[in-house]
Enzyme design. Structure first.
Site, short mmCIF file in Angstrom:
data_model
loop_
_atom_site.label_atom_id
_atom_site.label_comp_id
_atom_site.label_asym_id
_atom_site.label_seq_id
_atom_site.Cartn_x
_atom_site.Cartn_y
_atom_site.Cartn_z
N GLY A 176 -1.29 12.87 2.45
CA GLY A 176 -0.55 12.08 1.48
C GLY A 176 -1.34 12.00 0.19
CG ASN A 188 -4.92 -4.75 1.53
OD1 ASN A 188 -4.04 -3.95 1.29
ND2 ASN A 188 -6.18 -4.51 1.22
CB ILE A 243 -6.64 9.65 0.19
CG1 ILE A 243 -6.57 8.29 -0.52
CG2 ILE A 243 -8.09 10.07 0.42
CD1 ILE A 243 -7.20 8.27 -1.89
CE LYS A 278 -11.57 1.37 1.14
NZ LYS A 278 -11.24 2.79 1.34
N GLY A 315 -2.89 14.38 7.50
CA GLY A 315 -2.31 13.24 6.81
C GLY A 315 -2.48 13.42 5.31
#
Length: 326
Positions: free
Chosen positions: A9, A213, A11, A205, A7
């Site tokens: 992307g 969000n 990060i 977090k 993945g």
């Protein structure tokens, strides 16, 4: 040591460039124009105060091209992982470690936690037990991801801030595999502390992701606004307090209080959260891992979550109406 970032992307791409620059044996799994750009011209990282850095990387959309790895670092959105567990199997050998760098409550949360809930599965983040059965929880090394980055064009990553990837074993130990990966990440210029209580960091977090969000996506506002407006700050506070009650029942210790956490969000400034960015750009929204999972944990711990329930219902409908949530 062979490391695959699955993945790659924003990060994952950032990690990939840093590891490649340090000479690590790293490969990336990506797709679409971003993959094509990496294969054609390499992967470029833009960091403040530095000239653009472009590295040649091994990248594919087919894990079978890459073979078994020592570490597979998963940096997909949480809802994207269960459907690709079968596809990831060629990367997994007898001693492969799965590094779970995914936002929200991790699917392995109750592995080696101890107590009456040991081994509990979470349907909101691992429907059908795809990861529990397909990876196996003993393979997992937890990771809390702090950097912010974005793909500004295919093959180009802009690093915004942060370079810390906290690592932690589910049982809180300091294993050889955690130490080896920590050293590799530090050699590449990243911070990689090994935490005996990683779940505490997961919740701090998650406090922000759970509340900021969906509120930002529902109101189309940035962090500085939603954290200082009296009404939305109150909603965020209530969501966080409900989550804190759940987490403390699970043994979590919070190093800061809710007001400081919200003030920290306000200090970020005019930032559009990842969920709001997904809504803006027509990408599937990460609702279940960030909000639905906390509601599920409320049910598991017999904790009422009235504010979380309300916001979750609203953001699910917003996602469905935009065609970005099923």
């Amino acid at each position: 040591m062979k490391i695959c970032v699955f993945g790659a992307g924003a990060i994952g791409g950032y990690m990939g460039v840093k590891l490649a620059q340090a000479g690590a044996d790293v490969s990336l799994v990506a797709r679409g124009p971003h993959l094509a750009a990496m294969q054609g011209k390499g992967l470029t990282l833009l960091e403040d105060g530095k000239a653009p850095q472009t590295v040649s990387v091994t990248a594919s959309d087919n894990p079978a091209d890459l073979g078994p790895q020592d570490y597979v670092i998963v940096t997909l959105k949480a809802h994207s992982v269960p459907p690709v567990v079968d596809k990831m199997q060629p990367l997994i050998g007898p001693d492969t470690t799965i590094v779970s760098g995914v936002n929200g409550v991790p699917w392995w949360y109750f592995h080696k936690l101890g107590g009456p809930l040991e081994g509990t599965r979470l349907a909101s983040v691992d429907p059908g037990n795809a990861q529990w059965d397909g990876f196996g929880p003993d393979r997992v090394l937890g990771c809390v991801v702090y950097p912010a980055a974005e793909v500004i064009e295919p093959g180009t990553i802009k690093h915004i801030e942060g370079n810390r990837f906290s690592l932690g074993e589910p049982d809180g130990g300091k294993s050889d595999r955690a130490v080896a990966l920590s050293k590799a990440l530090m050699a590449a210029g990243m911070k990689a502390p090994i935490r005996p209580r990683l779940r505490d960091e997961i919740w701090v977090k998650l406090w922000g992701n759970l509340s900021f969000n969906p509120i930002s996506a529902l109101t189309d506002t940035t962090l500085d606004v939603l954290c200082t407006d009296e009404g939305t700050r109150s909603v965020a506070r209530n969501m966080m307090l409900e989550a804190q009650t759940i987490a403390e029942k699970l043994g979590v210790k919070f190093p800061i209080d809710v007001e400081r956490r919200i003030d920290g969000g306000a200090a970020v400034g005019a930032h559009r959260t990842s969920m709001l960015q997904d809504l803006d750009q027509g990408r599937p929204m990460e609702i279940d891992a960030l909000v639905g999972s906390v509601q599920e944990l409320g049910r598991v711990t017999d904790t009422p979550t009235p504010t979380i329930d309300t916001v979750l219902a609203l953001i699910k409908l917003r996602g469905r109406s935009a065609g970005l949530y099923e």
